[in-house]
Design a protein around this motif. Structure first.
Motif, PDB file in Angstrom:
ATOM      1  N   GLY A  75       0.918  -1.478   0.015  1.00 24.30           N
ATOM      2  CA  GLY A  75      -0.266   0.007  -0.069  1.00 24.30           C
ATOM      3  C   GLY A  75       0.893   1.361  -0.295  1.00 24.30           C
ATOM      4  O   GLY A  75       0.500   2.670  -0.740  1.00 24.30           O
ATOM      5  N   ILE A  76       1.786   1.290   1.044  1.00 24.64           N
ATOM      6  CA  ILE A  76       2.918   1.927   0.591  1.00 24.64           C
ATOM      7  C   ILE A  76       3.565   2.122  -0.647  1.00 24.64           C
ATOM      8  O   ILE A  76       3.250   3.726  -1.378  1.00 24.64           O
ATOM      9  N   LYS A  77       3.845   1.443  -0.906  1.00 22.29           N
ATOM     10  CA  LYS A  77       4.365   2.106  -2.290  1.00 22.29           C
ATOM     11  C   LYS A  77       3.383   2.324  -3.410  1.00 22.29           C
ATOM     12  O   LYS A  77       4.399   3.153  -4.264  1.00 22.29           O
ATOM     13  N   GLN A  78       2.060   1.613  -3.530  1.00 27.05           N
ATOM     14  CA  GLN A  78       1.204   2.147  -4.265  1.00 27.05           C
ATOM     15  C   GLN A  78       1.240   3.200  -4.125  1.00 27.05           C
ATOM     16  O   GLN A  78       1.418   4.112  -4.656  1.00 27.05           O
ATOM     17  N   GLY A  79       1.108   3.872  -3.052  1.00 24.32           N
ATOM     18  CA  GLY A  79       0.841   5.435  -2.704  1.00 24.32           C
ATOM     19  C   GLY A  79       1.821   6.207  -3.102  1.00 24.32           C
ATOM     20  O   GLY A  79       1.472   7.619  -3.668  1.00 24.32           O
ATOM     21  N   ASN A  80       3.704   5.961  -3.086  1.00 24.17           N
ATOM     22  CA  ASN A  80       4.108   6.939  -3.513  1.00 24.17           C
ATOM     23  C   ASN A  80       4.184   6.586  -5.294  1.00 24.17           C
ATOM     24  O   ASN A  80       4.746   7.526  -6.157  1.00 24.17           O
ATOM     25  N   SER A  81       3.743   5.410  -5.450  1.00 23.23           N
ATOM     26  CA  SER A  81       4.209   5.678  -7.447  1.00 23.23           C
ATOM     27  C   SER A  81       3.273   6.545  -7.514  1.00 23.23           C
ATOM     28  O   SER A  81       3.402   6.922  -8.398  1.00 23.23           O
ATOM     29  N   VAL A  82       1.150   6.533  -7.327  1.00 27.63           N
ATOM     30  CA  VAL A  82       0.517   7.523  -7.239  1.00 27.63           C
ATOM     31  C   VAL A  82       1.105   8.638  -7.319  1.00 27.63           C
ATOM     32  O   VAL A  82       0.921   9.851  -8.012  1.00 27.63           O
ATOM     33  N   ALA A  83       1.539   9.019  -5.884  1.00 27.11           N
ATOM     34  CA  ALA A  83       2.332  10.559  -6.148  1.00 27.11           C
ATOM     35  C   ALA A  83       3.210  11.165  -6.886  1.00 27.11           C
ATOM     36  O   ALA A  83       3.144  12.201  -7.248  1.00 27.11           O
ATOM     37  N   ASP A  84       4.095  10.031  -7.471  1.00 25.46           N
ATOM     38  CA  ASP A  84       4.825  10.073  -8.376  1.00 25.46           C
ATOM     39  C   ASP A  84       3.960  10.862  -9.296  1.00 25.46           C
ATOM     40  O   ASP A  84       4.917  11.527 -10.155  1.00 25.46           O
ATOM     41  N   HIS A  85       3.296   9.690  -9.817  1.00 28.53           N
ATOM     42  CA  HIS A  85       2.794  10.390 -10.978  1.00 28.53           C
ATOM     43  C   HIS A  85       2.230  11.742 -10.620  1.00 28.53           C
ATOM     44  O   HIS A  85       1.628  12.161 -12.163  1.00 28.53           O
ATOM     45  N   ILE A  86       1.040  11.835 -10.020  1.00 33.63           N
ATOM     46  CA  ILE A  86       0.490  12.957 -10.065  1.00 33.63           C
ATOM     47  C   ILE A  86       1.547  13.771  -9.770  1.00 33.63           C
ATOM     48  O   ILE A  86       1.027  15.019 -10.093  1.00 33.63           O
ATOM     49  N   LEU A  87       3.106  14.708  -8.815  1.00 35.73           N
ATOM     50  CA  LEU A  87       3.212  15.306  -8.646  1.00 35.73           C
ATOM     51  C   LEU A  87       3.947  15.701 -10.331  1.00 35.73           C
ATOM     52  O   LEU A  87       4.384  16.705 -10.548  1.00 35.73           O
ATOM     53  N   GLY A  88       4.165  14.118 -10.866  1.00 33.43           N
ATOM     54  CA  GLY A  88       5.309  14.390 -12.347  1.00 33.43           C
ATOM     55  C   GLY A  88       4.916  15.046 -13.551  1.00 33.43           C
ATOM     56  O   GLY A  88       4.671  15.383 -14.164  1.00 33.43           O
ATOM     57  N   ASN A  89       2.906  15.001 -13.285  1.00 39.23           N
ATOM     58  CA  ASN A  89       1.916  14.924 -13.902  1.00 39.23           C
ATOM     59  C   ASN A  89       0.838  16.454 -14.260  1.00 39.23           C
ATOM     60  O   ASN A  89       0.663  16.805 -14.713  1.00 39.23           O
ATOM     61  N   ALA A  90       0.267  15.911 -12.821  1.00 34.10           N
ATOM     62  CA  ALA A  90      -0.858  17.051 -12.817  1.00 34.10           C
ATOM     63  C   ALA A  90      -0.072  18.520 -11.924  1.00 34.10           C
ATOM     64  O   ALA A  90      -0.966  19.025 -12.395  1.00 34.10           O
ATOM     65  N   LEU A  91       0.079  18.014 -10.620  1.00 37.93           N
ATOM     66  CA  LEU A  91       0.733  19.250  -9.719  1.00 37.93           C
ATOM     67  C   LEU A  91       2.086  19.689 -10.620  1.00 37.93           C
ATOM     68  O   LEU A  91       2.824  18.570 -10.499  1.00 37.93           O
ATOM     69  N   GLN A  92       2.107  21.512 -10.734  1.00 45.14           N
ATOM     70  CA  GLN A  92       3.206  21.752 -11.407  1.00 45.14           C
ATOM     71  C   GLN A  92       3.851  22.811 -10.263  1.00 45.14           C
ATOM     72  O   GLN A  92       2.595  23.587 -10.213  1.00 45.14           O
ATOM     73  N   LYS A  93       4.555  23.096 -10.120  1.00 48.64           N
ATOM     74  CA  LYS A  93       5.123  24.275  -9.395  1.00 48.64           C
ATOM     75  C   LYS A  93       5.191  25.641  -9.969  1.00 48.64           C
ATOM     76  O   LYS A  93       5.520  25.463 -10.889  1.00 48.64           O
TER      77      LYS A  93
END
Length: 94
Positions: A75-93
């Motif tokens: 579950g932690i690994k999946q959360g990290n993977s989803v966070a990486d995807h969202i932060l890399g593709n949807a949320l931009q500084k």
């Protein structure tokens, strides 16, 4: 598939802040205002964690006490993977 937004939240916060931070958490259920099933006011319970990682691990272990049987590490690994995807593709500084 695990659907645990709390794993995602810990991962995303750690990545957004550039690492682990000490933080305090106040549950909306135990904020000293809400009432339990008997009508009594629930106590104010604030938790302090040394890092998002510590909170993430405790959260995974706590599922055992709730009777949920799954692999918390996955579950932690999946959360990290989803966070990486969202932060890399949807949320931009900006």
């Amino acid at each position: 598939m695990l659907n645990r937004r709390d794993y995602l939240l810990g991962s995303a916060l750690r990545k957004l802040h550039g690492g682990d931070l000490k933080f305090a958490f106040l549950s909306h259920e135990y904020n000293g205002l809400n009432r339990g099933p008997t009508g009594d006011t629930r106590p104010h319970v604030e938790r302090t964690f040394q890092s998002f990682t510590d909170a993430e691990k405790e959260n995974g272990r706590s599922r055992i006490w709730l009777g949920w049987q799954f692999d918390a590490d996955a579950g932690i690994k999946q959360g990290n993977s989803v966070a990486d995807h969202i932060l890399g593709n949807a949320l931009q500084k900006i």
